[in-house]
Design an enzyme around this catalytic site. Sequence first.
Site, PDB file in Angstrom:
ATOM      1  N   ASP A 111     -13.268   5.026   1.762  1.00 40.92           N
ATOM      2  CA  ASP A 111     -11.786   4.896   1.884  1.00 40.92           C
ATOM      3  C   ASP A 111     -11.234   6.491   1.730  1.00 40.92           C
ATOM      4  OD1 ASP A 111      -9.097   4.480   1.939  1.00 40.92           O
ATOM      5  OD2 ASP A 111      -9.136   3.302   0.049  1.00 40.92           O
TER       6      ASP A 111
ATOM      7  N   ASP B  88       0.959  -1.051  -0.119  1.00 38.49           N
ATOM      8  CA  ASP B  88      -0.083   0.047   0.064  1.00 38.49           C
ATOM      9  C   ASP B  88       1.009   1.324  -0.196  1.00 38.49           C
ATOM     10  OD1 ASP B  88      -1.706   2.013   0.684  1.00 38.49           O
ATOM     11  OD2 ASP B  88      -2.486   1.147   2.254  1.00 38.49           O
TER      12      ASP B  88
ATOM     13  N   GLU C  90      -7.326   0.441  -4.242  1.00 45.64           N
ATOM     14  CA  GLU C  90      -7.548   0.444  -2.787  1.00 45.64           C
ATOM     15  C   GLU C  90      -8.807  -0.140  -2.174  1.00 45.64           C
ATOM     16  OE1 GLU C  90      -5.744   4.224  -1.728  1.00 45.64           O
ATOM     17  OE2 GLU C  90      -3.809   3.709  -2.665  1.00 45.64           O
TER      18      GLU C  90
ATOM     19  N   LYS D 284       2.685  11.247  -3.412  1.00 45.30           N
ATOM     20  CA  LYS D 284       1.673  10.712  -4.204  1.00 45.30           C
ATOM     21  C   LYS D 284       0.576  11.562  -4.687  1.00 45.30           C
ATOM     22  CE  LYS D 284      -1.823   7.006  -3.193  1.00 45.30           C
ATOM     23  NZ  LYS D 284      -2.394   6.045  -2.360  1.00 45.30           N
TER      24      LYS D 284
END
Lengths: 108, 632, 159
Positions: free
Chosen positions: B219, B28, B192, B91
Amino acid sequence: MAVSMTQRAAERARQMLQKRGTPDSAIRIGVSTAGCSGLSYKLEYADQLQEADQQFESHGIRIVVDGKSLLVLDGTEVDFESSAFKSGFKFTNPQVKEQCGCGESFKV
Amino acid sequence: MDFLLDIAEPGQSAAPHAGPVKRVVGIDLGTTYSLVAAMSTDGGPLCIPDAEGQCALPSVVHYAGQRQIVVGRAAQQLALSHPERTISSVKRLMGRGLQELQKDPTHATPPWPLQDGEGGMVCIDVADRLVSPVEVSAEILKVLKLRAEEALGGPLQGAVVTVPAYFDDAQRQATKDAARLAGLEVLRLVNEPTAAALAYGLDRFEGGADRQGLFAIYDLGGGTFDVSILRLEQGVFQVLATGGNSRLGGDDFDQRVLTEIVTLLGEEGLDGQRLQACRQLARNTKEALTTAEQVNMPLPLPDGTVWQQAMTRSRFETLIEDLVRSTGLVCRRALKDAGIRPEQLQGVVLVGGSTRVPAVRRYVAELFGREPLSDLDPDQVVALGAAHQADLLAGNKESELLLLDVTPLSLGLETMGELVEKVIPRNTPIPAARAQAFTTFKDGQSAMAIHVVQGERELVSQCRSLARFELRGIPPMVAGAARIRVTFRVDADGLLTVAAQEETTGVEQSVVVKPSYGLSDGQIEQMLREALTHGADDMRLRLLHEAKVEAERVLHALRAALQQDGDLLSTAERELVEASAGRLLESLLVEDHERINQQVSRLDKETTFFAQRRMDRGIKAAMQGRHVGDFA
Amino acid sequence: MQQPYQDLQRAFHPDRFVQRSATERRLSLEQVTHLNRAYQTVKDPLLRSEYLLERSGQGGAIDEKALNREPAFLMEVMEQREALEEVEITDPQAMQRLQSLRREADQRIAQELAALRALHGATAVDWQAVARCNHRLRYQRRFLEAMDQVEEQLWQQDG
């Protein structure tokens, strides 16, 4: 010429032999010619002896090795390792000069 | 590296590298934290901790002098003294261009200067060098790779890397590039929320009586928000719809608190270090307010005194209210796309560290009309699911589990008047392919510009531009007579390729474009070579090792195929296949990776007909007893 | 239809072929791409009808522009668009008005779908009529999308 097992390895081998229902069988240790650096180890149950087999004993476990393999395996000790992500038998062979990146095969 | 063996039945020892269990992991790669997980000896997935027992690696990379790189908690510490050399939340920059970031109102200015990099992608200026977000991410991945290899006792044979479901093509490609740069073989990019569903679904439904249901996965991570609606039936996780915002997360909550602190401080023009200290304080305050109703915010000042103010939870909730509420719109749209009403759901699952914020939990409960599930650690659940999927993809065990995902954003082409013509709409199951026919609008037109975009809006300028290319060599014809077929293909990783072809004249004028963002395959290889500090010899050994492993894998697969479906071959054909396999075996004796690779691809070509027959047999078996009418 | 779809996915999905040869991986990708396309076409009445029209070989004879110019169709389109434009997002009744527009559109869609079922069920299919029906359905779908955008503005407004 000899090979051996540590107490931990013998303990584990005994458990597995019992689970298999053949508590009196032996464990065969050998080498085969394959893999990225030439040779790799074999570990199997041994229900029958072969002609050229030699026998050893460690902590109550019978170990058999064929004659050819013994040349390469002399002095090898088999241990058992266990952690959260890996468990299995580990070979420590004083004759190994070079092994591949993954440790799966070796040269003597 | 120690290699561990199990006891085999007599004569059943596996050939090396064809052993039953492959060393694979799930990763992850998060905005604020990254994790790596693998199947444990107990059978379930577990996160792999570092030497100090910590699973979460802060996604922070510090560039010290002399090309020294520090990653993780130590880098986080260094951020306080050297903010200009320490990169966090990279990211948010993945797969994005400088102009695009500057236009984005939610983009907070980072403490390091950004520049235009190659392929239109942004580059970061860290003190003495320029690095791309892909390179920074690769540094994080390398640390996780090393950690996993130590725990698993050998080099990794593959990894599943997760991406936000709402990541676009450029962001996915950048993530895959980063993994390759870190020396990982990417088995699959997995979304994810889907990975999280796998981790959850298993625990709840495997073996249970009720193995069917609809779920929403909410999420909210450090920098991205996703929602996915899934149907779980007999081990198949089918994503019905997904939505999100790839620039919304806990970082934005921090930013709101930071702005408040700076306002309260009443100072202007804070320097990098002071700002970094405030940023850290903002983050600590947010985290403390998860359990506390009020938190003190002490800040040491340069004159030795300590500034102090308090923040209440209700003030914090006011600061972030609009951000939290903006997730509701996305959830409603996803439910609508899935054709589902909230009351039809069997459960709502919370994923991501930011779902610890009480205001978020309350809002989700209100939105879906039920208490959300959160019994798995929301920080770990994505990595755990990814590890499980990696294990399945590696073929480490027989399982009926399967993940079926969709495209998060519509893919289209620019047409007249700067309008977008959608070719693959959002929420289309992947892999997918769709073709669209176009024609020329001028007599004798010999070329056609093709502009590929991604997004939901009608105007090209409001969508993400993925690629521009030109189809040339169209034979002279009157306007409207040419027939140009543009084909979009999205693979199982969610990555796009586009091809165009003029069909009427039979002249094969075809262009295949893989949108490229910054890094070409050659560049990645180059960087890999440079990164290998041990020089050319090690590189050669590594290539040789990889070639041998691949050859052994292919031979193993062929043996299995011959055993299972050998009857599909005539004696002559079988001899041909065996001879080809023999040549590959022989090439293994020569220590030359190019020779081996050549024989691998030759064997692949020479057994194509066999693979095709096996596939046909499989399809026939699957369709047995069914009629076309069943599908209508 | 869900069952065979899942069975075929389980057998041929690229995830099942990760450890296989390049050729097998390619074949799996192709098969499942077709499967997904077929699944979507069969599941959606409009896509299915468009596919049947294409397969009949009669699609080429249809003049899309003429369908656009049909007075009854034009009248309908104008009425619907005007009604949507009249929805002021600041109006407290906006959501109700939007919902009543949606009900009307849903009704029209239901009518067209019933007509399509009848047309495709006939022994000699009137492909011209099928094309007209497809065309109207396509328009209604786009109108629904336009309504969705207004609805999202309303959601955004009251969070």
